[in-house]
Design a protein around this motif. Structure first.
Motif, PDB file in Angstrom:
ATOM      1  N   VAL A 105      42.035  50.328  33.433  1.00 23.11           N
ATOM      2  CA  VAL A 105      42.803  49.924  34.613  1.00 23.11           C
ATOM      3  C   VAL A 105      44.289  49.895  34.292  1.00 23.11           C
ATOM      4  O   VAL A 105      45.122  50.399  35.062  1.00 23.11           O
ATOM      5  N   GLN A 106      44.631  49.324  33.138  1.00 26.05           N
ATOM      6  CA  GLN A 106      46.041  49.226  32.744  1.00 26.05           C
ATOM      7  C   GLN A 106      46.664  50.613  32.607  1.00 26.05           C
ATOM      8  O   GLN A 106      47.780  50.860  33.071  1.00 26.05           O
ATOM      9  N   ARG A 107      45.940  51.543  31.984  1.00 24.07           N
ATOM     10  CA  ARG A 107      46.484  52.893  31.803  1.00 24.07           C
ATOM     11  C   ARG A 107      46.642  53.607  33.143  1.00 24.07           C
ATOM     12  O   ARG A 107      47.630  54.309  33.377  1.00 24.07           O
TER      13      ARG A 107
ATOM     14  N   ALA B 272      50.557  48.214  46.633  1.00 25.98           N
ATOM     15  CA  ALA B 272      49.186  48.700  46.488  1.00 25.98           C
ATOM     16  C   ALA B 272      49.065  50.156  46.939  1.00 25.98           C
ATOM     17  O   ALA B 272      48.367  50.972  46.305  1.00 25.98           O
ATOM     18  N   GLU B 273      49.746  50.501  48.036  1.00 24.86           N
ATOM     19  CA  GLU B 273      49.706  51.875  48.530  1.00 24.86           C
ATOM     20  C   GLU B 273      50.316  52.831  47.522  1.00 24.86           C
ATOM     21  O   GLU B 273      49.797  53.931  47.281  1.00 24.86           O
ATOM     22  N   ARG B 274      51.426  52.411  46.913  1.00 22.39           N
ATOM     23  CA  ARG B 274      52.100  53.245  45.913  1.00 22.39           C
ATOM     24  C   ARG B 274      51.178  53.524  44.729  1.00 22.39           C
ATOM     25  O   ARG B 274      51.215  54.600  44.126  1.00 22.39           O
ATOM     26  N   LEU B 275      50.329  52.537  44.391  1.00 23.06           N
ATOM     27  CA  LEU B 275      49.437  52.674  43.243  1.00 23.06           C
ATOM     28  C   LEU B 275      48.081  53.273  43.611  1.00 23.06           C
ATOM     29  O   LEU B 275      47.227  53.470  42.749  1.00 23.06           O
ATOM     30  N   GLY B 276      47.858  53.535  44.885  1.00 22.16           N
ATOM     31  CA  GLY B 276      46.593  54.098  45.313  1.00 22.16           C
ATOM     32  C   GLY B 276      45.451  53.108  45.241  1.00 22.16           C
ATOM     33  O   GLY B 276      44.295  53.504  44.981  1.00 22.16           O
ATOM     34  N   LEU B 277      45.711  51.844  45.497  1.00 20.23           N
ATOM     35  CA  LEU B 277      44.674  50.817  45.418  1.00 20.23           C
ATOM     36  C   LEU B 277      43.976  50.649  46.762  1.00 20.23           C
ATOM     37  O   LEU B 277      44.554  50.907  47.813  1.00 20.23           O
TER      38      LEU B 277
ATOM     39  N   PRO C  64      41.796  47.843  49.235  1.00 17.67           N
ATOM     40  CA  PRO C  64      41.496  46.412  49.398  1.00 17.67           C
ATOM     41  C   PRO C  64      40.059  46.120  48.967  1.00 17.67           C
ATOM     42  O   PRO C  64      39.153  46.927  49.188  1.00 17.67           O
ATOM     43  N   ALA C  65      39.864  44.951  48.345  1.00 15.97           N
ATOM     44  CA  ALA C  65      38.522  44.594  47.861  1.00 15.97           C
ATOM     45  C   ALA C  65      38.359  43.082  47.841  1.00 15.97           C
ATOM     46  O   ALA C  65      39.126  42.384  47.172  1.00 15.97           O
ATOM     47  N   ASP C  66      37.360  42.602  48.586  1.00 10.70           N
ATOM     48  CA  ASP C  66      37.059  41.173  48.563  1.00 10.70           C
ATOM     49  C   ASP C  66      36.184  40.827  47.367  1.00 10.70           C
ATOM     50  O   ASP C  66      36.253  39.730  46.824  1.00 10.70           O
ATOM     51  N   LYS C  67      35.333  41.771  46.955  1.00 14.15           N
ATOM     52  CA  LYS C  67      34.451  41.578  45.805  1.00 14.15           C
ATOM     53  C   LYS C  67      34.603  42.760  44.863  1.00 14.15           C
ATOM     54  O   LYS C  67      34.933  43.869  45.267  1.00 14.15           O
ATOM     55  N   GLY C  68      34.362  42.514  43.588  1.00 15.87           N
ATOM     56  CA  GLY C  68      34.437  43.595  42.608  1.00 15.87           C
ATOM     57  C   GLY C  68      35.837  44.114  42.367  1.00 15.87           C
ATOM     58  O   GLY C  68      36.022  45.231  41.866  1.00 15.87           O
ATOM     59  N   PHE C  69      36.843  43.337  42.705  1.00 13.17           N
ATOM     60  CA  PHE C  69      38.232  43.785  42.521  1.00 13.17           C
ATOM     61  C   PHE C  69      38.613  43.754  41.040  1.00 13.17           C
ATOM     62  O   PHE C  69      38.060  42.999  40.251  1.00 13.17           O
ATOM     63  N   ASN C  70      39.558  44.575  40.683  1.00  8.05           N
ATOM     64  CA  ASN C  70      40.065  44.569  39.305  1.00  8.05           C
ATOM     65  C   ASN C  70      41.585  44.478  39.246  1.00  8.05           C
ATOM     66  O   ASN C  70      42.179  44.541  38.175  1.00  8.05           O
ATOM     67  N   VAL C  71      42.219  44.333  40.398  1.00  9.84           N
ATOM     68  CA  VAL C  71      43.673  44.140  40.457  1.00  9.84           C
ATOM     69  C   VAL C  71      43.969  43.007  41.437  1.00  9.84           C
ATOM     70  O   VAL C  71      43.429  42.981  42.547  1.00  9.84           O
ATOM     71  N   THR C  72      44.815  42.084  41.010  1.00  8.78           N
ATOM     72  CA  THR C  72      45.289  41.005  41.887  1.00  8.78           C
ATOM     73  C   THR C  72      46.798  41.124  42.016  1.00  8.78           C
ATOM     74  O   THR C  72      47.508  41.190  41.004  1.00  8.78           O
ATOM     75  N   ILE C  73      47.279  41.194  43.244  1.00  5.13           N
ATOM     76  CA  ILE C  73      48.724  41.240  43.477  1.00  5.13           C
ATOM     77  C   ILE C  73      49.155  39.866  43.983  1.00  5.13           C
ATOM     78  O   ILE C  73      48.590  39.343  44.957  1.00  5.13           O
ATOM     79  N   ILE C  74      50.136  39.289  43.309  1.00  8.48           N
ATOM     80  CA  ILE C  74      50.605  37.937  43.604  1.00  8.48           C
ATOM     81  C   ILE C  74      52.008  38.017  44.188  1.00  8.48           C
ATOM     82  O   ILE C  74      52.921  38.524  43.539  1.00  8.48           O
TER      83      ILE C  74
ATOM     84  N   TRP D 291      42.458  43.848  45.028  1.00  8.55           N
ATOM     85  CA  TRP D 291      42.398  45.298  45.211  1.00  8.55           C
ATOM     86  C   TRP D 291      41.508  45.932  44.153  1.00  8.55           C
ATOM     87  O   TRP D 291      41.233  45.330  43.120  1.00  8.55           O
ATOM     88  N   TYR D 292      41.122  47.179  44.450  1.00 11.18           N
ATOM     89  CA  TYR D 292      40.308  47.917  43.477  1.00 11.18           C
ATOM     90  C   TYR D 292      41.053  49.166  43.026  1.00 11.18           C
ATOM     91  O   TYR D 292      41.582  49.929  43.843  1.00 11.18           O
ATOM     92  N   CYS D 293      41.097  49.334  41.716  1.00 13.45           N
ATOM     93  CA  CYS D 293      41.746  50.507  41.120  1.00 13.45           C
ATOM     94  C   CYS D 293      40.660  51.427  40.554  1.00 13.45           C
ATOM     95  O   CYS D 293      39.866  51.008  39.711  1.00 13.45           O
ATOM     96  N   PHE D 294      40.626  52.677  41.032  1.00 11.09           N
ATOM     97  CA  PHE D 294      39.664  53.644  40.504  1.00 11.09           C
ATOM     98  C   PHE D 294      40.158  54.102  39.138  1.00 11.09           C
ATOM     99  O   PHE D 294      41.164  54.807  39.023  1.00 11.09           O
ATOM    100  N   ALA D 295      39.452  53.661  38.099  1.00  9.50           N
ATOM    101  CA  ALA D 295      39.872  53.946  36.732  1.00  9.50           C
ATOM    102  C   ALA D 295      38.645  54.122  35.849  1.00  9.50           C
ATOM    103  O   ALA D 295      37.548  53.654  36.184  1.00  9.50           O
TER     104      ALA D 295
END
Length: 371
Positions: free
Chosen positions: A247-249, A298-303, A305-315, A236-240
């Motif tokens: 991203v963490q903040r 992901a929806e709760r966090l406003g993320l 989907p991103a196949d490339k350039g992602f900065n969040v991985t949900i496991i 996923w991609y987080c706009f930060a």
């Protein structure tokens, strides 16, 4: 030849060891005697004579199943008590379906030859040095003790609880409460750890308790089985803000405003660098959630989907990876240091260095019985 053993597995093992010895020594079989009498009430499973280089050599052989150090004391005593027949030399040997590393080491210390169905044959006698290590035969198709997969489902949670126990003595009920699973599952795992010689026990029945004595061996074995086969990763991609820790903040702010009802935890480099600081900055985030919750999280966090350039991985993993998570006081959860360590073994960037830093911070000490 005396009466054959009624147990077909013993007969199969006896055949396997005599074939292996004949091949290794290029000898001819001269005699094979089952239940060889050593003394009144004391019998050896097998005595075999080979003709090697024109001369006879006897082998005093005891047959065992899955052998660990505590299982072979009687076998060692029996084969060592076998006496030469006249001028014919006798070589003591223990043959097993499988031998643990500890059992092999003990047999070498006692100067006793050994064989197992996996293809191992070790023998040092006079000018003979035979050392075949699992190269000429496959493991027995059906062993009396099948290896238990320790690192899956609820059993993985028990392993994590045992590691967190830091070598303290534990009853099954205590461990079950820590691992949030059944006493039966805990008992099975503890039995396997004992067989592997990674834990020791005292007492019996309900008073029996155990403690971990080889945490490094257990953690290394878990690392070999990592990551869990059933886990699912999505990116996923987080706009930060493009700043260190941005991203963490951003994620922290979103989680503080709307924390989910299900358990979750940060893992990987971000929390590991807080636990055991090494890196100047971490630019992405990894988060563990229960299976089936990634999209909602992901929806709760406003993320996005991103196949490339992602900065969040949900496991998505089972609950065992979320045991012993730590609340960092602001509602941010971090996975257990042991899970952090395992997740850093992915070869990305400087994760390996950070993993070593985390392991050093955990202070596991060195492995050893009773230490």
């Amino acid at each position: 030849m005396t009466q054959l053993p009624s147990d077909s597995s013993e007969l199969t093992l006896a055949n396997a060891v005599q074939i292996a010895l004949r091949r290794a020594t290029r000898g001819e079989l001269a005699m094979l005697e089952f239940e060889h009498l050593l003394a009144p009430g004391k019998r050896l499973d097998l005595r075999m004579r080979l003709i090697v280089d024109g001369g006879p050599v006897d082998f005093a052989i005891e047959l065992v199943g899955q052998a660990y150090p505590r299982d072979i004391a009687r076998a060692i005593d029996l084969v060592k008590s076998a006496q030469p027949d006249g001028d014919v030399p006798v070589i003591p040997l223990v043959a097993a379906e499988a031998l643990s590393p500890g059992a092999k080491e003990l047999l070498r210390q006692e100067d006793i030859a050994y064989f197992d169905r996996r293809g191992t044959l070790h023998l040092r006698w006079r000018h003979w040095i035979i050392d075949i290590q699992q190269t000429e035969a496959k493991a027995a198709p059906s062993a009396k003790h099948g290896a238990l997969n320790l690192f899956t489902g609820a059993r993985a949670g028990v392993v994590l609880a045992v590691l967190h126990s830091r070598g303290e003595w534990l009853h099954v009920t205590e461990l079950a409460a820590m691992a949030q699973t059944t006493g039966f599952t805990c008992s099975k795992v503890l039995q396997e750890l004992e067989l592997l010689e990674w834990c020791e026990s005292e007492g019996s029945g309900r008073t029996r308790r155990r403690r971990l004595v080889k945490p490094n061996a257990l953690l290394d074995a878990w690392a070999q089985a990592w990551p869990p086969k059933k886990e699912k990763r999505s990116h996923w991609y987080c706009f930060a803000p493009p700043t260190p820790g941005g991203v963490q903040r951003r994620l922290s702010d979103a989680l503080q405003k709307s924390s989910p009802s299900f358990p979750w935890a940060f893992t990987g480099a971000t929390p590991a660098n807080v636990y055991a600081p090494l890196l100047t900055a971490v630019s992405d985030a990894e988060i563990i959630v229960p299976p089936g919750h990634a999209a909602r999280f992901a929806e709760r966090l406003g993320l996005e989907p991103a196949d490339k350039g992602f900065n969040v991985t949900i496991i998505e993993r089972d609950a065992s990876s979320l045991l012993f998570r730590k609340d960092d006081a602001d509602g941010m959860w971090s996975a257990s240091p042991f899970i952090l360590y395992l997740d850093l073994l992915d070869g990305r960037g400087r994760n390996k260095e950070l993993a070593e830093n985390v392991r050093a911070k955990m202070e596991l000490g060195r492995d050893g019985i009773g230490e």
